[in-house]
Design a protein around this motif. Structure first.
Motif, PDB file in Angstrom:
ATOM      1  N   UNK A  14       0.825  -1.208   0.000  1.00  0.00           N
ATOM      2  CA  UNK A  14       0.000   0.000   0.000  1.00  0.00           C
ATOM      3  C   UNK A  14       0.856   1.254   0.000  1.00  0.00           C
ATOM      4  N   UNK A  15       1.910   1.250   0.807  1.00  0.00           N
ATOM      5  CA  UNK A  15       2.778   2.432   0.858  1.00  0.00           C
ATOM      6  C   UNK A  15       3.479   2.649  -0.484  1.00  0.00           C
ATOM      7  N   UNK A  16       3.912   1.541  -1.120  1.00  0.00           N
ATOM      8  CA  UNK A  16       4.575   1.672  -2.412  1.00  0.00           C
ATOM      9  C   UNK A  16       3.617   2.235  -3.458  1.00  0.00           C
ATOM     10  N   UNK A  17       2.388   1.717  -3.478  1.00  0.00           N
ATOM     11  CA  UNK A  17       1.403   2.209  -4.435  1.00  0.00           C
ATOM     12  C   UNK A  17       1.061   3.670  -4.151  1.00  0.00           C
ATOM     13  N   UNK A 154     -15.540   4.367 -11.744  1.00  0.00           N
ATOM     14  CA  UNK A 154     -16.473   5.466 -11.977  1.00  0.00           C
ATOM     15  C   UNK A 154     -16.782   6.218 -10.701  1.00  0.00           C
ATOM     16  N   UNK A 155     -17.043   5.467  -9.630  1.00  0.00           N
ATOM     17  CA  UNK A 155     -17.314   6.101  -8.331  1.00  0.00           C
ATOM     18  C   UNK A 155     -16.061   6.799  -7.809  1.00  0.00           C
ATOM     19  N   UNK A 156     -14.902   6.149  -7.964  1.00  0.00           N
ATOM     20  CA  UNK A 156     -13.646   6.758  -7.526  1.00  0.00           C
ATOM     21  C   UNK A 156     -13.395   8.091  -8.238  1.00  0.00           C
ATOM     22  N   UNK A 157     -13.660   8.117  -9.520  1.00  0.00           N
ATOM     23  CA  UNK A 157     -13.451   9.343 -10.284  1.00  0.00           C
ATOM     24  C   UNK A 157     -14.331  10.469  -9.753  1.00  0.00           C
ATOM     25  N   UNK A 158     -15.613  10.160  -9.518  1.00  0.00           N
ATOM     26  CA  UNK A 158     -16.520  11.188  -9.014  1.00  0.00           C
ATOM     27  C   UNK A 158     -16.090  11.672  -7.627  1.00  0.00           C
ATOM     28  N   UNK A 159     -15.743  10.745  -6.727  1.00  0.00           N
ATOM     29  CA  UNK A 159     -15.329  11.127  -5.381  1.00  0.00           C
ATOM     30  C   UNK A 159     -14.020  11.919  -5.398  1.00  0.00           C
ATOM     31  N   UNK A 212      -9.131   4.062  -2.853  1.00  0.00           N
ATOM     32  CA  UNK A 212      -8.713   2.707  -3.199  1.00  0.00           C
ATOM     33  C   UNK A 212      -8.507   1.854  -1.950  1.00  0.00           C
ATOM     34  N   UNK A 213      -7.924   2.441  -0.908  1.00  0.00           N
ATOM     35  CA  UNK A 213      -7.682   1.669   0.312  1.00  0.00           C
ATOM     36  C   UNK A 213      -8.945   1.563   1.153  1.00  0.00           C
ATOM     37  N   UNK A 214      -9.939   2.382   0.856  1.00  0.00           N
ATOM     38  CA  UNK A 214     -11.237   2.282   1.534  1.00  0.00           C
ATOM     39  C   UNK A 214     -12.243   1.693   0.549  1.00  0.00           C
ATOM     40  N   UNK A 215     -11.949   0.458   0.116  1.00  0.00           N
ATOM     41  CA  UNK A 215     -12.775  -0.185  -0.908  1.00  0.00           C
ATOM     42  C   UNK A 215     -14.214  -0.368  -0.451  1.00  0.00           C
ATOM     43  N   UNK A 217     -15.953   1.653   1.366  1.00  0.00           N
ATOM     44  CA  UNK A 217     -16.659   2.915   1.173  1.00  0.00           C
ATOM     45  C   UNK A 217     -17.101   3.067  -0.280  1.00  0.00           C
ATOM     46  N   UNK A 218     -16.207   2.756  -1.207  1.00  0.00           N
ATOM     47  CA  UNK A 218     -16.527   2.889  -2.629  1.00  0.00           C
ATOM     48  C   UNK A 218     -17.642   1.932  -3.008  1.00  0.00           C
ATOM     49  N   UNK A 219     -17.549   0.678  -2.513  1.00  0.00           N
ATOM     50  CA  UNK A 219     -18.595  -0.299  -2.847  1.00  0.00           C
ATOM     51  C   UNK A 219     -19.934   0.119  -2.259  1.00  0.00           C
ATOM     52  N   UNK A 220     -19.902   0.710  -1.095  1.00  0.00           N
ATOM     53  CA  UNK A 220     -21.154   1.168  -0.493  1.00  0.00           C
ATOM     54  C   UNK A 220     -21.809   2.271  -1.315  1.00  0.00           C
ATOM     55  N   UNK A 221     -21.005   3.246  -1.732  1.00  0.00           N
ATOM     56  CA  UNK A 221     -21.541   4.324  -2.569  1.00  0.00           C
ATOM     57  C   UNK A 221     -22.051   3.764  -3.884  1.00  0.00           C
ATOM     58  N   UNK A 222     -21.290   2.823  -4.456  1.00  0.00           N
ATOM     59  CA  UNK A 222     -21.709   2.216  -5.720  1.00  0.00           C
ATOM     60  C   UNK A 222     -23.023   1.470  -5.570  1.00  0.00           C
ATOM     61  N   UNK A 223     -23.158   0.700  -4.488  1.00  0.00           N
ATOM     62  CA  UNK A 223     -24.381  -0.078  -4.275  1.00  0.00           C
ATOM     63  C   UNK A 223     -25.589   0.833  -4.143  1.00  0.00           C
TER      64      UNK A 223
END
Length: 620
Positions: A14-17, A154-159, A212-215, A217-223
């Protein structure tokens, strides 16, 4: 939709990314600042607009591919995909700039126009074909992976956009607060390009990393987003069904009269596709029966709506030929038709609910890429297709020269249009050649003509009333069509030579005055004769006037009818006074003189004044 199993967190990875993403954002920001600095100071690569626009597109779009793929793609494969993405963005934009389909000026040479949206769509679709396939180590991934990655990004881009916007709102707030107490450091800082571009790019990259590290959260918004969209599907299906059911009773005439039927129908088709996918999601869960039936109905409704859109575009092309917008519309119909066939099969096929939708979505992603590449390469270049279509219509006589849009060729269709109008300026048909030469040659000239049209809208209507009065003499002569078209166009200057009075009359005749070229048009309402001639561009201009005697021995209408007008050589020389040329005219002593009225005419363009000036004799 099933939730993936929890993954073991690799903090080192995660730190490298995170580091690579922040560095990517910083490099992008610095490169963008460098391009801005080069444009402001006219340094390389801004000295070459085509190269500049290509590099700007590559620098702007390529980092998004890197940010999205860092956490899931192998670095070697990601590097190759990054180079491909850069080549696509820079190549398509550079080609569009080279063909002059993009407009640029000294104030700004940044990519613009539809090619920018095309590059964005190409890279978004392409990335979500490449990344899932790389994740599963096979050419075509499972549909669930395509679905998960596409909607996640798509959700990541908007957020991320919202996060970056909030960052700048806080900076503006800080600037305002400190400015109130006399501290302008923050205000000056955020106004600097060397801070703004790197800060924006780094904050966007940080937002991608945080989401990305709070996947979860993203899945929740997407759902939540997909659930809300899915429950709009029954309403959209009802609207589409009601529209199609009402259409036979109302007829198609009202639909075509809107002049935007194809765009509205394609928008409706796109809504059905998006909402159907929101209801289907990854296909692992059976939705409520209302949504299941709504999806099947939507899949069947998509076909007639697409057929109507295709018919609307075909009618316009058949009537008026291709334009870039109609080419783009036709491309959208091709994509929509693929979805319509696949979704109809999915709706009718027994077995697993709408299962063929998955294969349709994957196949149409490749089709969309192929269509976009064709549109923005010479293969199906909208400018080329439109120019060829419009010129063919003109040469076939389907559109008259005075009604043809030469401005489109010269200013709005790139180099192909410029070459086409240059050829038309030398066309064998003099009417086509004149109209081509008369077209606006610059954006400023076109803007000036439109401004004149807005300032003098009444002139065109006044000219129409005056032209209706004109009686061409002798019998059999016809008022030139391009003359009438020029002075009835919106923004035309006020026509001289015809009185506008309600009880006035106007006569006209064609006479060869200067001995060369087409005959001039002479017009009179009894007070004088105004002479119009075509200039070198083919536009009619006022050439000169002949003042009639106050006590004539002839009736001017009879003179026109009998053709008793002929040019005479100048009887008086010009006189040079202190280095300036002056024209002598015959004196008038009153009604006792019974000489035919004579008047000098201005020399034709390109001829020296005083050497070939004619007098017009009216022979009683």
């Amino acid at each position: 939709m099933t939730e993936p199993a929890p993954e073991t967190v690799d903090l080192k990875a995660q730190r490298r990314v995170a580091g690579l993403r922040l560095v990517t954002g910083l490099v992008q920001g610095l490169l963008l600042f460098g391009l801005v600095h080069a444009a402001d100071h006219r340094l390389w690569p801004a000295t070459s607009p085509v190269l500049f626009m290509a590099l700007a597109a590559g620098v702007f779009f390529t980092p998004f591919v890197v940010l999205a793929g860092l956490s899931t793609m192998r670095l070697g494969r990601l590097a190759i995909w990054k180079l491909v993405a850069f080549a696509v963005a820079a190549g398509l934009t550079g080609d569009a700039a080279n063909a002059a389909r993009l407009q640029y000026s000294s104030e700004g040479m940044w990519p613009n126009g539809v090619v920018v949206y095309a590059v964005a769509a190409l890279l978004f679709i392409g990335h979500h074909l490449v990344q899932p396939a790389e994740m599963e180590r096979r050419p075509i991934a499972r549909f669930t992976t395509y679905f998960d990655e596409t909607w996640k990004h798509g959700v990541q881009l908007a957020l991320s956009i919202l996060f970056t916007g909030a960052f700048w709102l806080l900076l503006v707030l800080a600037s305002a607060l400190f400015s109130m107490i006399g501290v302008d450091a923050i205000k000056k800082l955020i106004e600097r390009a060397w801070f703004g571009f790197p800060a924006t790019a780094v904050m966007f990259a940080a937002a991608v990393q945080l989401t990305d590290v709070r996947a979860g959260l993203v899945r929740g918004v997407r759902t939540v987003s997909l659930t809300l969209l899915a429950w709009l599907l029954p309403l959209m299906a009802l609207i589409a069904a009601g529209f199609l059911a009402t259409l036979p009773f109302q007829g198609l005439a009202l639909l075509w009269a809107t002049k935007k039927a194809a765009a509205l129908l394609l928008t409706a088709a796109a809504a059905l596709i998006v909402l159907t996918n929101a209801a289907y999601q990854d296909g692992t869960e059976q939705p409520p029966k209302v949504l299941a039936w709504a999806a099947r109905i939507a899949g069947l409704l998509l076909a007639p709506i697409t057929i109507l859109a295709a018919y609307a575009i075909w009618l316009r092309v058949d009537q008026y030929g291709f334009t870039p917008d109609r080419v783009y519309g036709g491309a959208c119909v091709i994509v929509a038709a693929g979805y319509a066939v696949g979704y109809a099969i999915a709706a009718l096929k027994p077995g697993a609910w709408m299962k063929p939708l998955e294969a349709t979505n994957i196949a149409m992603a490749f089709v969309a890429i192929a269509v976009l590449l064709a549109l923005f390469t010479p293969l199906a270049d909208p400018a080329r297709l439109s120019v060829n279509s419009q010129v063919a219509r003109l040469e076939a006589g389907k559109v008259k020269p005075e009604a043809f849009d030469f401005e489109f060729l010269r200013l709005r269709s790139g180099q192909r249009g410029v070459k086409a109008i240059e050829a038309l300026e030398k066309h064998a048909d003099p009417a086509i050649a004149r109209a081509a030469r008369a077209a606006p040659k610059t954006w400023q000239e076109a803007a000036d003509r439109r401004a004149a049209a807005r300032e003098n809208p009444i002139f065109a209507n006044a000219n129409k009333a005056a032209l209706k009065k004109i009686q061409m003499l002798p019998a059999g002569q016809v008022l030139p069509a391009d003359f009438a078209a020029q002075f009835t166009a919106v923004g035309a200057p006020l026509l001289s030579g015809c009185s506008l009075g309600s009880d006035s009359w106007c006569i006209g005749t064609l006479v060869q005055v200067d001995g060369a070229g087409d005959p001039e048009l002479l017009m009179s309402s009894g007070y004088d004769i105004v002479i119009h001639r075509r200039d070198e561009t083919g536009r009619w201009r006022e050439y000169g006037q002949v003042s009639l005697s106050s006590c004539p021995t002839y009736n001017i209408r009879d003179v026109f009818a009998a053709g008793q007008l002929k040019p005479l050589p100048s009887s008086l020389p010009d006189l040079e006074i202190a280095g300036q040329r002056h024209h002598m005219t015959l004196g008038q002593t009153g009604c006792e003189r019974r000489e035919p009225p004579e008047a000098k005419l201005a020399p034709p363009p390109g001829k020296p004044r005083g050497k070939s000036v004619n007098l017009l004799a009216v022979t009683p």
